[in-house]
Every structure is written in C-alpha cells, then in structure tokens.
Design a protein around this motif. Structure first.
Motif, PDB file in Angstrom:
ATOM      1  N   VAL A  17     -16.270   8.878 -14.817  1.00 39.06           N
ATOM      2  CA  VAL A  17     -15.548   7.510 -14.575  1.00 39.06           C
ATOM      3  C   VAL A  17     -14.095   7.506 -14.016  1.00 39.06           C
ATOM      4  CG1 VAL A  17     -14.528   5.379 -15.787  1.00 39.06           C
ATOM      5  CG2 VAL A  17     -16.903   6.315 -16.452  1.00 39.06           C
ATOM      6  N   ALA A  18     -13.226   8.616 -14.680  1.00 35.83           N
ATOM      7  CA  ALA A  18     -12.106   8.929 -14.326  1.00 35.83           C
ATOM      8  C   ALA A  18     -11.840   9.391 -12.730  1.00 35.83           C
ATOM      9  CB  ALA A  18     -11.463  10.034 -15.240  1.00 35.83           C
ATOM     10  N   PHE A  19     -12.427  10.138 -12.397  1.00 38.95           N
ATOM     11  CA  PHE A  19     -12.362  10.610 -10.852  1.00 38.95           C
ATOM     12  C   PHE A  19     -12.958   9.683  -9.968  1.00 38.95           C
ATOM     13  CE2 PHE A  19     -13.790  12.999  -7.215  1.00 38.95           C
ATOM     14  CZ  PHE A  19     -12.404  13.553  -6.809  1.00 38.95           C
ATOM     15  N   ASP A  20     -14.391   9.188 -10.062  1.00 41.47           N
ATOM     16  CA  ASP A  20     -14.887   8.553  -9.405  1.00 41.47           C
ATOM     17  C   ASP A  20     -14.311   7.036  -8.939  1.00 41.47           C
ATOM     18  OD1 ASP A  20     -16.895  10.427  -8.765  1.00 41.47           O
ATOM     19  OD2 ASP A  20     -18.340   9.443  -9.585  1.00 41.47           O
ATOM     20  N   PHE A  21     -13.998   6.481 -10.159  1.00 38.55           N
ATOM     21  CA  PHE A  21     -13.441   4.891 -10.230  1.00 38.55           C
ATOM     22  C   PHE A  21     -12.215   5.068  -9.782  1.00 38.55           C
ATOM     23  CE2 PHE A  21     -15.795   2.113 -13.440  1.00 38.55           C
ATOM     24  CZ  PHE A  21     -17.027   2.921 -13.207  1.00 38.55           C
ATOM     25  N   PHE A  22     -11.327   6.046  -9.601  1.00 34.03           N
ATOM     26  CA  PHE A  22      -9.956   6.023  -9.270  1.00 34.03           C
ATOM     27  C   PHE A  22     -10.198   6.294  -7.755  1.00 34.03           C
ATOM     28  CE2 PHE A  22      -6.063   7.498  -7.660  1.00 34.03           C
ATOM     29  CZ  PHE A  22      -5.029   6.512  -7.899  1.00 34.03           C
ATOM     30  N   ASN A  23     -10.989   7.277  -7.286  1.00 37.23           N
ATOM     31  CA  ASN A  23     -10.632   7.600  -5.823  1.00 37.23           C
ATOM     32  C   ASN A  23     -11.471   6.658  -4.896  1.00 37.23           C
ATOM     33  OD1 ASN A  23      -9.319  10.075  -5.579  1.00 37.23           O
ATOM     34  ND2 ASN A  23     -10.734  11.079  -7.043  1.00 37.23           N
ATOM     35  N   VAL A  24     -12.803   6.409  -5.630  1.00 40.13           N
ATOM     36  CA  VAL A  24     -13.525   5.372  -4.550  1.00 40.13           C
ATOM     37  C   VAL A  24     -12.680   3.908  -4.475  1.00 40.13           C
ATOM     38  CG1 VAL A  24     -15.693   4.151  -4.513  1.00 40.13           C
ATOM     39  CG2 VAL A  24     -15.658   6.535  -5.068  1.00 40.13           C
ATOM     40  N   SER A  25     -12.335   3.501  -5.379  1.00 41.47           N
ATOM     41  CA  SER A  25     -11.806   2.074  -5.671  1.00 41.47           C
ATOM     42  C   SER A  25     -10.429   1.998  -4.793  1.00 41.47           C
ATOM     43  CB  SER A  25     -11.378   1.454  -7.091  1.00 41.47           C
ATOM     44  OG  SER A  25     -10.641   2.496  -7.817  1.00 41.47           O
ATOM     45  N   GLY A  26      -9.813   3.279  -5.242  1.00 41.63           N
ATOM     46  CA  GLY A  26      -8.339   3.458  -4.391  1.00 41.63           C
ATOM     47  C   GLY A  26      -8.770   3.213  -2.814  1.00 41.63           C
ATOM     48  N   GLY A  27      -9.724   4.258  -2.432  1.00 45.64           N
ATOM     49  CA  GLY A  27     -10.209   4.028  -1.006  1.00 45.64           C
ATOM     50  C   GLY A  27     -10.455   3.014  -0.760  1.00 45.64           C
ATOM     51  N   LEU A  28     -11.401   2.109  -1.260  1.00 48.79           N
ATOM     52  CA  LEU A  28     -11.561   0.847  -0.920  1.00 48.79           C
ATOM     53  C   LEU A  28     -10.544  -0.140  -1.049  1.00 48.79           C
ATOM     54  CD1 LEU A  28     -14.796   0.366  -3.025  1.00 48.79           C
ATOM     55  CD2 LEU A  28     -14.836   0.653  -0.757  1.00 48.79           C
ATOM     56  N   TYR A  29      -9.594  -0.090  -1.815  1.00 49.79           N
ATOM     57  CA  TYR A  29      -8.477  -1.070  -1.891  1.00 49.79           C
ATOM     58  C   TYR A  29      -7.568  -0.590  -0.479  1.00 49.79           C
ATOM     59  CZ  TYR A  29      -4.096  -3.077  -2.771  1.00 49.79           C
ATOM     60  OH  TYR A  29      -2.798  -3.858  -3.083  1.00 49.79           O
ATOM     61  N   VAL A  30      -7.495   0.778  -0.111  1.00 47.51           N
ATOM     62  CA  VAL A  30      -6.529   1.084   1.075  1.00 47.51           C
ATOM     63  C   VAL A  30      -7.504   0.559   2.301  1.00 47.51           C
ATOM     64  CG1 VAL A  30      -6.099   2.996   2.605  1.00 47.51           C
ATOM     65  CG2 VAL A  30      -5.545   3.055   0.060  1.00 47.51           C
ATOM     66  N   ASP A  31      -8.745   0.519   2.313  1.00 47.28           N
ATOM     67  CA  ASP A  31      -9.440   0.217   3.400  1.00 47.28           C
ATOM     68  C   ASP A  31      -9.393  -1.427   3.460  1.00 47.28           C
ATOM     69  OD1 ASP A  31     -11.805   0.693   5.521  1.00 47.28           O
ATOM     70  OD2 ASP A  31     -12.918  -0.843   4.068  1.00 47.28           O
TER      71      ASP A  31
ATOM     72  N   GLN B 121      -6.814  -3.362   2.619  1.00 48.49           N
ATOM     73  CA  GLN B 121      -5.602  -3.802   2.892  1.00 48.49           C
ATOM     74  C   GLN B 121      -5.064  -3.254   4.214  1.00 48.49           C
ATOM     75  OE1 GLN B 121      -3.184  -5.510   0.618  1.00 48.49           O
ATOM     76  NE2 GLN B 121      -5.217  -5.839  -0.584  1.00 48.49           N
ATOM     77  N   THR B 122      -5.841  -2.680   5.078  1.00 46.83           N
ATOM     78  CA  THR B 122      -5.190  -1.979   6.340  1.00 46.83           C
ATOM     79  C   THR B 122      -6.107  -2.716   7.496  1.00 46.83           C
ATOM     80  OG1 THR B 122      -6.410  -0.159   6.077  1.00 46.83           O
ATOM     81  CG2 THR B 122      -4.008  -0.079   5.512  1.00 46.83           C
ATOM     82  N   GLY B 123      -5.683  -2.826   8.705  1.00 45.00           N
ATOM     83  CA  GLY B 123      -6.353  -3.180   9.788  1.00 45.00           C
ATOM     84  C   GLY B 123      -6.961  -2.156  10.425  1.00 45.00           C
ATOM     85  N   LYS B 124      -7.905  -2.351  11.253  1.00 45.40           N
ATOM     86  CA  LYS B 124      -8.700  -1.148  11.832  1.00 45.40           C
ATOM     87  C   LYS B 124      -8.088  -0.172  12.348  1.00 45.40           C
ATOM     88  CE  LYS B 124     -11.240  -2.509  15.309  1.00 45.40           C
ATOM     89  NZ  LYS B 124     -12.230  -2.985  16.337  1.00 45.40           N
ATOM     90  N   GLU B 125      -7.027  -0.665  13.284  1.00 40.73           N
ATOM     91  CA  GLU B 125      -6.006   0.366  14.096  1.00 40.73           C
ATOM     92  C   GLU B 125      -5.209   1.269  12.898  1.00 40.73           C
ATOM     93  OE1 GLU B 125      -3.586  -3.283  12.647  1.00 40.73           O
ATOM     94  OE2 GLU B 125      -5.511  -2.945  13.635  1.00 40.73           O
ATOM     95  N   LEU B 126      -4.940   0.931  11.995  1.00 37.34           N
ATOM     96  CA  LEU B 126      -4.122   1.710  10.724  1.00 37.34           C
ATOM     97  C   LEU B 126      -5.190   2.511   9.835  1.00 37.34           C
ATOM     98  CD1 LEU B 126      -1.030  -0.106  10.295  1.00 37.34           C
ATOM     99  CD2 LEU B 126      -1.289   1.875  11.893  1.00 37.34           C
ATOM    100  N   ARG B 127      -6.370   2.039   9.712  1.00 38.36           N
ATOM    101  CA  ARG B 127      -7.206   2.401   8.425  1.00 38.36           C
ATOM    102  C   ARG B 127      -7.345   3.885   8.397  1.00 38.36           C
ATOM    103  NH1 ARG B 127     -11.640  -1.154   9.062  1.00 38.36           N
ATOM    104  NH2 ARG B 127     -10.216  -2.613   8.075  1.00 38.36           N
ATOM    105  N   SER B 128      -7.477   4.529   9.394  1.00 38.14           N
ATOM    106  CA  SER B 128      -8.024   6.236   9.030  1.00 38.14           C
ATOM    107  C   SER B 128      -6.477   6.606   8.738  1.00 38.14           C
ATOM    108  CB  SER B 128      -8.440   6.583  10.310  1.00 38.14           C
ATOM    109  OG  SER B 128      -7.655   6.591  11.399  1.00 38.14           O
ATOM    110  N   SER B 129      -5.314   6.285   9.131  1.00 42.08           N
ATOM    111  CA  SER B 129      -4.118   6.880   8.959  1.00 42.08           C
ATOM    112  C   SER B 129      -3.937   6.565   7.354  1.00 42.08           C
ATOM    113  CB  SER B 129      -3.254   6.367   9.903  1.00 42.08           C
ATOM    114  OG  SER B 129      -3.224   6.913  11.055  1.00 42.08           O
ATOM    115  N   ALA B 130      -4.043   5.197   6.970  1.00 47.04           N
ATOM    116  CA  ALA B 130      -3.766   4.980   5.577  1.00 47.04           C
ATOM    117  C   ALA B 130      -4.588   5.739   4.792  1.00 47.04           C
ATOM    118  CB  ALA B 130      -4.096   3.336   5.408  1.00 47.04           C
ATOM    119  N   GLN B 131      -5.947   5.837   5.002  1.00 50.97           N
ATOM    120  CA  GLN B 131      -6.899   6.547   4.321  1.00 50.97           C
ATOM    121  C   GLN B 131      -6.351   8.055   4.119  1.00 50.97           C
ATOM    122  OE1 GLN B 131      -9.141   5.369   2.314  1.00 50.97           O
ATOM    123  NE2 GLN B 131      -9.994   3.621   3.075  1.00 50.97           N
ATOM    124  N   GLY B 132      -5.952   8.593   5.270  1.00 47.15           N
ATOM    125  CA  GLY B 132      -5.470  10.246   5.031  1.00 47.15           C
ATOM    126  C   GLY B 132      -4.323  10.128   4.132  1.00 47.15           C
TER     127      GLY B 132
END
Length: 175
Positions: free
Chosen positions: A59-73, A75-86
């Motif tokens: 729960v600790a690892f998956d919920f944070f990393n996956v939900s954090g990645g989804l949130y970044v996804d 909140q950002t447009g297609k043109e910045l998405r990969s940079s924001a995920q990185g």
C-alpha cells in the motif's frame, strides 16, 4: 505479493477516495510500516509485526507512486507530460530517496552503530524506526493541509479550448 495485490486495489480506491485520499492512505501506510518495524523483532511475539510491515509496504509504495504518477499525468498537457513524469520520478525516487537515505544513515549511525552492546543496538533500531514513523506522520499531516487538488481538464482537447477562450492565461502571464 502485497505489492502486486495492492496495485489491483488502486482503481477502486481512487474512485472512492480520490487522488488526495489515496496518497494519504499511502503516507499513513508508511507510518504503519515503520511503526511495525519498531515494534517487531525476531522473537515469536515480534515476527507478526515484521510480516505486517511487509504487507503494508504494498500500500505504501504502490499507492503513492501510482497515484502520484496519475496526478502528474492529469495535471499536465501532452506536451509536458513526459518531462513532468520524469521530474516526479527524480524527485521521489532520485533526489528524495538519496536525501532520505543519507538522513536515515545519520539516524541509524547515531542510535544503533554508536552503541556498544547488542541490547543498546536493539533499542537504537527501535528508536530509529519510531523516528522514521514520526517523520512520516508529520509529512502526512502537512500534506492534508498543503495539498490542494484543483480540478483540471481531463483531456488535451479541453485544455486547448480553455487556452483559446481564456483572455488572460496563467493569471496574466504571457503564454
């Protein structure tokens, strides 16, 4: 196993609790994980706590990393998405992990490896795990008050329409 099973829970939890709720569940799971390590030991009464800490890790690892990645996804447009995920990955699993490791090393060196008896070292480990749990709790409580999940357009077409109709994008900043 815990991590694989917890990934399957994420869509249901996101739907029920939202992104902030899922991230908070993850943060409080870190508190539990470190607390279980502080309570646990290799004596028969302590082993269940060590096992629980392994289960909570999913729960600790998956919920944070996956939900954090989804949130970044979201909140950002297609043109910045990969940079924001990185950037998210380098801040959490790069810089954050490095700084966390160095601070944890200093704590463990102070409370564990500076001790001369096995009993004192055991107490040092317990103290160290409870310090990590307390730190995680402080971060989770701060997150409750600091994190504001603002609704954002769900797709690039909606973002384009808002951009075209907004007379002063980015609060008057030049776009």
């Amino acid at each position: 196993c815990a991590e694989a099973l917890c990934i399957l829970l994420i869509p249901f939890c996101l739907k029920r609790y939202g992104i902030k709720g899922v991230m908070l569940i993850a943060m409080f799971a870190w508190v539990l994980r470190f607390g279980f390590f502080g309570i646990g030991n290799t004596a028969p009464a302590g082993v269940p706590f060590l096992i629980l800490s392994c289960i909570v890790y999913g729960v600790a690892f998956d919920f944070f990393n996956v939900s954090g990645g989804l949130y970044v996804d979201q909140q950002t447009g297609k043109e910045l998405r990969s940079s924001a995920q990185g950037l998210f990955m380098i801040m959490t699993n790069g810089i954050g992990a490095t700084v966390g490791t160095l601070v944890a090393q200093a704590i463990v060196n102070h409370f564990v490896f500076s001790q001369t008896t096995p009993e004192a070292q055991h107490e040092g480990w317990t103290t160290s795990w409870f310090i990590f749990a307390a730190y995680s709790l402080v971060v989770a409580v701060l997150f409750i008050f600091i994190f504001k999940n603002t609704p954002t357009p769900t797709n690039d077409e909606e973002r384009r329409l808002i951009k075209e109709t907004d007379p002063a994008p980015a609060d008057g900043m030049v776009d």
